[in-house]
Enzyme design. Sequence first.
Site, PDB file in Angstrom:
ATOM      1  N   HIS A 193      56.730  46.352  53.052  1.00 17.02           N
ATOM      2  CA  HIS A 193      56.031  46.106  54.308  1.00 17.02           C
ATOM      3  C   HIS A 193      55.215  47.320  54.745  1.00 17.02           C
ATOM      4  CE1 HIS A 193      58.785  42.623  55.584  1.00 17.02           C
ATOM      5  NE2 HIS A 193      57.580  42.168  55.294  1.00 17.02           N
ATOM      6  N   GLU A 435      45.807  26.870  38.355  1.00 22.33           N
ATOM      7  CA  GLU A 435      46.542  28.108  38.046  1.00 22.33           C
ATOM      8  C   GLU A 435      47.299  28.008  36.736  1.00 22.33           C
ATOM      9  OE1 GLU A 435      48.232  30.022  41.836  1.00 22.33           O
ATOM     10  OE2 GLU A 435      48.684  27.905  42.057  1.00 22.33           O
ATOM     11  N   ASP A 459      47.491  33.777  38.332  1.00 17.78           N
ATOM     12  CA  ASP A 459      48.472  32.982  37.601  1.00 17.78           C
ATOM     13  C   ASP A 459      47.880  32.384  36.332  1.00 17.78           C
ATOM     14  OD1 ASP A 459      50.963  33.180  38.842  1.00 17.78           O
ATOM     15  OD2 ASP A 459      50.308  31.916  40.490  1.00 17.78           O
ATOM     16  N   CYS A 506      39.871  32.160  43.660  1.00 20.36           N
ATOM     17  CA  CYS A 506      40.517  32.936  44.716  1.00 20.36           C
ATOM     18  C   CYS A 506      41.508  33.952  44.163  1.00 20.36           C
ATOM     19  CB  CYS A 506      41.180  32.029  45.752  1.00 20.36           C
ATOM     20  SG  CYS A 506      42.435  30.963  45.057  1.00 20.36           S
TER      21      CYS A 506
HETATM   22  C1  PEP Z   1      46.479  33.258  41.869  1.00 17.14           C
HETATM   23  O1  PEP Z   1      47.443  32.900  41.199  1.00 17.14           O
HETATM   24  O2  PEP Z   1      45.424  33.731  41.372  1.00 17.14           O
HETATM   25  C2  PEP Z   1      46.523  33.144  43.335  1.00 17.14           C
HETATM   26  C3  PEP Z   1      45.456  33.351  44.068  1.00 17.14           C
HETATM   27  O3  PEP Z   1      47.730  32.881  43.899  1.00 17.14           O
HETATM   28  P1  PEP Z   1      48.872  34.007  44.093  1.00 17.14           P
HETATM   29  O4  PEP Z   1      48.284  35.341  43.717  1.00 17.14           O
HETATM   30  O5  PEP Z   1      49.284  33.923  45.495  1.00 17.14           O
HETATM   31  O6  PEP Z   1      49.906  33.534  43.119  1.00 17.14           O
HETATM   32 MG    MG Z   2      49.060  31.819  42.156  1.00 12.10          MG
END
Ligand code: PEP
Ligand code: MG
Length: 574
Positions: A193, A435, A459, A506
Site C-alpha cells: 500500500h 486475456e 495476462d 488495456c
Molecule cells: C491484463 O491482463 O493485461 C489486464 C489489464 O488485467 P490485469 O493486469 O488486471 O490482470
Molecule cells: Mg488480466
Amino acid sequence: MVGEKVFQGIGVSSGTALGRIFLREVVDLTFKNVKISQEQIAGEIERFQQAVERVTEALKYERSKVFEDLGQEEAEIWTVQLMLLEDPEIFDAVMTSIKQDLKSAEAAVNDVFAGQVQLFEDLDDDYMRGRAIDLENLRKRLLMQLLGKEEKQTEIPSDSILVYLELTPTDVGAIDKNKVVGVIAEKGGTTSHAAILLRSIGIPAVFGISDFYQKVKNGTGVAMDGKTGAVILNPLPETKNIYRAQMVKERKQKIELEKLVTLPSVTKDGQKIELFANIGSLAEARAADVNGAEGIGLFRTEFIFLGRKELPSEETQFKIYRQVAQLMGQRQVIIRTLDIGGDKKPDYIDIPPECNPFLGYRAIRLCLKEQEIFESQLRAILRASTYGRLSIMYPFVISVEEVREANRILEQVKVQLEQEKIPFDKEIPVGVMIETPAASLLVEDFFQIVDFVSVGTNDLAQYTLAVDRMNAGIAHLYNYFHPAVLRQLQLIGQAGVKANKLVGICGEMASDPLAVKLLLGLGFNELSVNPSSLSLVKSLIRETTLAEAKKIAGQALSLPSAAAVKEFLTSVTS
Ligand code: PEP
Ligand code: MG
C-alpha cells in the site's frame, strides 16, 4: 573524501532525486515487563482504553486528510486500520491478558499485537502481509501512547530523502511533499500500500535495501533512481551531474507533455484513436482526468474489494461508480467486473487452496458461481449508469457461453431494477477482455455478441507463453513482443476493423512507447494506459500516420523473435 557507495534496491516509484538522508526516528518502545497486582487491573484497562481512543482519533483525522488530498480509495487504508483497532477479538485478547495474565497495558498490547503480526506475516499472501504491516503500525502507535512518547515532529530540511526500516501508509500520509524528494525503505514491495501511495503522490522511492538504516547517517548526500532502484551514497560531482541532467530531462519532458493534455488524440493523418486510462480508484480517475484521459478503458474494480474486511455493499460500490461516472461526464468509463482470484484473494470470499491459482477459480468463473456478488456489482454499475456513460466488461473469458451466461444474469438484474423502478442505461454497452489464447482465437465470435473488446496483454502474454508474470526468476521469458503474442494481436485488430467496433488494449503494453505505433498499425482504435503515460502515448499517436504505423506492424510481424521485434521498434521510435 568519502567515496561513493552504490546500493541496489527495487524501484517502486519512478523518478530521479538528489538530496540528503533524513532518518525517520526509531522511537524507543522498550518497557519494564512486570506483573501487575489485582488492584492495578482497572487502572491498566483504563490506560489501554484511553490509548485506543487516542489512536482512533488520530487515525480518523489522518483519514480525513488523505481523503481530501488523494481520495476515497487511498483513505480506505486508514479505514482498514480503524477496523483492526476495533476488532473485538483483538480487543478482548488484550483485556484478557491484563485481567487474567496480570500484564501491564504495554505488555498486553505488545504481546497480542505482535502475535497477530506474526500470524499474518507467515501467510503466503501479499494482501495478508499488508495486514501485518497495519497491525505492526497499531502496536507501535498504542505503545507510543502508553509510554507517553509522541512521535517528535522534528523539522524536516528541504531536499530530504527519508529513510525508513519499513514504511507504513500512515507514514506516507504524513510526508511533506514540499520538503521530501525521495523515500528509501529496507522492507516492502512494489504492490505494498505504501508503494501505491508513493506513486500516487509522485515521490521517487526505492524499497528492499537490507541493513540500509544502520549504515547511513543524517545529512549524508544521496542520489536515487526510483525506476532502476539504484541508490548512491556520497555521490561524486560527476554522478550528481548525471542525476541532475536526468532530473532536468524529466522536468522538461513533463512540461512538454503537459502541453498536450488538451489536444485530441488523433494520428497525423486525422485518424481518431480513443486514448483512455486505467484506474483502480476514484483518486486515479482524478489523475486520469487531469492528464487528459478521453475515457476510462479499464476500471479494476477488485481494488474496491481488496482493501476491506468484508464484501463492499451494493451501496458502497454504487457510490464509487457514480462518482467516477460523474467525474468523467460524457466520456466512456469501462468498468471491469470483479477480477478476483489468482494473486488477489480477499479472505471473505471462499477460494479453496489451488495448485495453479492463475489457472483456477478467478474472475468471470467466480462471478458466474458466486452470483450474489456478481449481481450486486451489476446492480451497482447499472444504478450508476445514469450519472455518466458507463460500459461493462467481463474479464478472463474463454468461451462464448460464459459471456451468454453473464449477459443472462445482467438481463435478470435489469428486469429487477425495472420492477423496482430504478433508472439505468438500458443500452449499456457490454464488452469482454481478451486475456487468454482461447479468447483471441474466438475473437470474431465474441464480436458477434459484444459491443467492444479490450486486450489484457499482461495476462495474454502470460498464458500464451506459459510464463508466470509474477515470477522474477523467469521474467526474461515474459515478453509481449513475442511473435506468438503479436500474431494474436494481429488477429484481434483485424477482427475489430471488420466488426467496425471498439477494439482496444488495456494491458501495460499500451503504455509502452515502443508498442504504440505497432498497435495502431495492427488495427487497434483504443489504447488504455496508466494516467501518468497519457501524454507520452498521445505524443506518439500524434506524430504518426496510419500508413506509417501499418508499415511498422507489417515489419514487426515478419520478425522471428521478441528481441528482434524490440530492436526494430527501438530503431523506429523517436
Ligand atoms: C491484463 O491482463 O493485461 C489486464 C489489464 O488485467 P490485469 O493486469 O488486471 O490482470
Ligand atoms: Mg488480466
